[in-house]
Design a protein around this motif. Sequence first.
Motif, PDB file in Angstrom:
ATOM      1  N   GLN A   1       0.834  -1.208   0.000  1.00  0.00           N
ATOM      2  CA  GLN A   1       0.000   0.000   0.000  1.00  0.00           C
ATOM      3  C   GLN A   1       0.864   1.251   0.000  1.00  0.00           C
ATOM      4  OE1 GLN A   1      -3.441  -0.074  -0.368  1.00  0.00           O
ATOM      5  NE2 GLN A   1      -3.042   2.082  -0.819  1.00  0.00           N
ATOM      6  N   MET A   2       2.012   1.205   0.700  1.00  0.00           N
ATOM      7  CA  MET A   2       2.933   2.339   0.706  1.00  0.00           C
ATOM      8  C   MET A   2       3.396   2.647  -0.712  1.00  0.00           C
ATOM      9  SD  MET A   2       6.539   3.058   0.475  1.00  0.00           S
ATOM     10  CE  MET A   2       7.134   1.397   0.543  1.00  0.00           C
ATOM     11  N   TRP A   3       3.697   1.608  -1.507  1.00  0.00           N
ATOM     12  CA  TRP A   3       4.116   1.840  -2.889  1.00  0.00           C
ATOM     13  C   TRP A   3       2.967   2.381  -3.739  1.00  0.00           C
ATOM     14  CZ3 TRP A   3       8.658   2.792  -4.459  1.00  0.00           C
ATOM     15  CH2 TRP A   3       9.759   2.234  -3.825  1.00  0.00           C
ATOM     16  N   ILE A   4       1.769   1.878  -3.525  1.00  0.00           N
ATOM     17  CA  ILE A   4       0.609   2.377  -4.274  1.00  0.00           C
ATOM     18  C   ILE A   4       0.407   3.868  -4.007  1.00  0.00           C
ATOM     19  CG2 ILE A   4      -1.920   2.263  -4.403  1.00  0.00           C
ATOM     20  CD1 ILE A   4      -1.640  -0.787  -3.978  1.00  0.00           C
ATOM     21  N   ASP A   5       0.607   4.285  -2.751  1.00  0.00           N
ATOM     22  CA  ASP A   5       0.398   5.676  -2.348  1.00  0.00           C
ATOM     23  C   ASP A   5       1.611   6.569  -2.605  1.00  0.00           C
ATOM     24  OD1 ASP A   5      -2.092   4.884  -1.447  1.00  0.00           O
ATOM     25  OD2 ASP A   5      -1.440   4.651   0.637  1.00  0.00           O
ATOM     26  N   SER A   6       2.733   6.006  -3.016  1.00  0.00           N
ATOM     27  CA  SER A   6       3.967   6.779  -3.174  1.00  0.00           C
ATOM     28  C   SER A   6       3.893   7.722  -4.370  1.00  0.00           C
ATOM     29  CB  SER A   6       5.168   5.846  -3.335  1.00  0.00           C
ATOM     30  OG  SER A   6       5.169   5.256  -4.623  1.00  0.00           O
ATOM     31  N   PRO A   7       4.625   8.829  -4.337  1.00  0.00           N
ATOM     32  CA  PRO A   7       4.664   9.732  -5.487  1.00  0.00           C
ATOM     33  C   PRO A   7       5.237   9.057  -6.736  1.00  0.00           C
ATOM     34  CG  PRO A   7       5.648  10.782  -3.556  1.00  0.00           C
ATOM     35  CD  PRO A   7       5.394   9.358  -3.195  1.00  0.00           C
ATOM     36  N   GLN A   8       6.112   8.087  -6.544  1.00  0.00           N
ATOM     37  CA  GLN A   8       6.703   7.386  -7.676  1.00  0.00           C
ATOM     38  C   GLN A   8       5.655   6.602  -8.471  1.00  0.00           C
ATOM     39  OE1 GLN A   8       7.894   7.455  -4.510  1.00  0.00           O
ATOM     40  NE2 GLN A   8       9.963   6.649  -4.392  1.00  0.00           N
TER      41      GLN A   8
ATOM     42  N   LEU B   1      18.990   8.394  -0.884  1.00  0.00           N
ATOM     43  CA  LEU B   1      20.153   8.157  -1.735  1.00  0.00           C
ATOM     44  C   LEU B   1      19.747   7.581  -3.087  1.00  0.00           C
ATOM     45  CD1 LEU B   1      23.219   8.239  -2.036  1.00  0.00           C
ATOM     46  CD2 LEU B   1      23.290   5.947  -1.025  1.00  0.00           C
ATOM     47  N   ALA B   2      18.807   6.642  -3.078  1.00  0.00           N
ATOM     48  CA  ALA B   2      18.335   6.050  -4.334  1.00  0.00           C
ATOM     49  C   ALA B   2      17.641   7.101  -5.195  1.00  0.00           C
ATOM     50  CB  ALA B   2      17.387   4.882  -4.048  1.00  0.00           C
ATOM     51  N   ARG B   3      16.836   7.972  -4.560  1.00  0.00           N
ATOM     52  CA  ARG B   3      16.169   9.022  -5.336  1.00  0.00           C
ATOM     53  C   ARG B   3      17.182   9.995  -5.922  1.00  0.00           C
ATOM     54  NH1 ARG B   3      12.490   8.117  -1.205  1.00  0.00           N
ATOM     55  NH2 ARG B   3      13.303   9.792   0.100  1.00  0.00           N
ATOM     56  N   ALA B   4      18.241  10.298  -5.177  1.00  0.00           N
ATOM     57  CA  ALA B   4      19.281  11.190  -5.701  1.00  0.00           C
ATOM     58  C   ALA B   4      19.981  10.539  -6.890  1.00  0.00           C
ATOM     59  CB  ALA B   4      20.287  11.529  -4.607  1.00  0.00           C
ATOM     60  N   ARG B   5      20.272   9.247  -6.784  1.00  0.00           N
ATOM     61  CA  ARG B   5      20.935   8.532  -7.880  1.00  0.00           C
ATOM     62  C   ARG B   5      20.040   8.498  -9.123  1.00  0.00           C
ATOM     63  NH1 ARG B   5      20.194   3.596  -9.400  1.00  0.00           N
ATOM     64  NH2 ARG B   5      19.204   2.958  -7.467  1.00  0.00           N
ATOM     65  N   LEU B   6      18.754   8.368  -8.911  1.00  0.00           N
ATOM     66  CA  LEU B   6      17.796   8.330 -10.020  1.00  0.00           C
ATOM     67  C   LEU B   6      17.373   9.728 -10.470  1.00  0.00           C
ATOM     68  CD1 LEU B   6      15.566   5.430  -8.675  1.00  0.00           C
ATOM     69  CD2 LEU B   6      17.136   5.322 -10.628  1.00  0.00           C
ATOM     70  N   ARG B   7      17.940  10.747  -9.833  1.00  0.00           N
ATOM     71  CA  ARG B   7      17.658  12.151 -10.144  1.00  0.00           C
ATOM     72  C   ARG B   7      16.184  12.485  -9.938  1.00  0.00           C
ATOM     73  NH1 ARG B   7      21.812  14.759 -13.385  1.00  0.00           N
ATOM     74  NH2 ARG B   7      20.116  16.116 -13.956  1.00  0.00           N
ATOM     75  N   MET B   8      15.618  11.966  -8.831  1.00  0.00           N
ATOM     76  CA  MET B   8      14.235  12.254  -8.456  1.00  0.00           C
ATOM     77  C   MET B   8      14.243  13.357  -7.403  1.00  0.00           C
ATOM     78  SD  MET B   8      12.550   8.552  -7.739  1.00  0.00           S
ATOM     79  CE  MET B   8      12.238   7.380  -9.026  1.00  0.00           C
ATOM     80  N   VAL B   9      13.331  14.290  -7.531  1.00  0.00           N
ATOM     81  CA  VAL B   9      13.142  15.313  -6.504  1.00  0.00           C
ATOM     82  C   VAL B   9      11.647  15.448  -6.262  1.00  0.00           C
ATOM     83  CG1 VAL B   9      15.253  16.603  -7.009  1.00  0.00           C
ATOM     84  CG2 VAL B   9      13.158  17.186  -8.208  1.00  0.00           C
ATOM     85  N   PHE B  10      11.293  15.853  -5.059  1.00  0.00           N
ATOM     86  CA  PHE B  10       9.899  16.085  -4.732  1.00  0.00           C
ATOM     87  C   PHE B  10       9.559  17.529  -5.073  1.00  0.00           C
ATOM     88  CE2 PHE B  10      10.901  12.591  -1.795  1.00  0.00           C
ATOM     89  CZ  PHE B  10       9.895  11.713  -2.160  1.00  0.00           C
ATOM     90  N   ALA B  11       8.473  17.731  -5.782  1.00  0.00           N
ATOM     91  CA  ALA B  11       8.019  19.075  -6.122  1.00  0.00           C
ATOM     92  C   ALA B  11       7.263  19.653  -4.938  1.00  0.00           C
ATOM     93  CB  ALA B  11       7.105  19.022  -7.345  1.00  0.00           C
TER      94      ALA B  11
END
Length: 162
Positions: free
Chosen positions: A62-69, A114-124
């Motif tokens: 459920q956490m993944w379903i609700d995630s911004p990703q 760290l994984a989001r930084a490596r994937l170049r993800m940022v939260f708007a």
Amino acid sequence: MGGMGPAPKPEGRKARRNKDAIPQTVLRWEHAEAPELPEFRIERDGELVEFVWPERTREWWQMWIDSPQAEHFGSSDWEYLLDTALIHARYWSGNLTLAGELRLRVSEFGATPLARARLRMVFAEADGADQGRGSSGAPSARELYGNLRPINGGKSAAGGET
């Protein structure tokens, strides 16, 4: 008139040759909804029994379903994550040898900072959440000084006349 500096090297003599060996493939985007954790049977002691998802894995799913990703997941992403859910379930059922594989798989989805930084993800920043005041919540420079106008004949900060 030519430019300044030496002429460029011929193509075959350039040191930097880091062009992509394989051209990029642009795919049509297809959003996919998250599937439910499936019901299935596994073999245990020679019998087929219903697999029971650990509660912790249900919460994780459920956490993944609700995630911004999740809004960027296609069908193949959900299928891969579904296989990862099974690894998660086996891990939380006591098979700690799966920890490394689980860590690798969830990092591919940006599970940690760290994984989001490596994937170049940022939260708007949420639109309107800060009423245009930036992330600090303080009034913007435009709000504070927007009505100020220069006065002719005054002195500038450098000490000269304006």
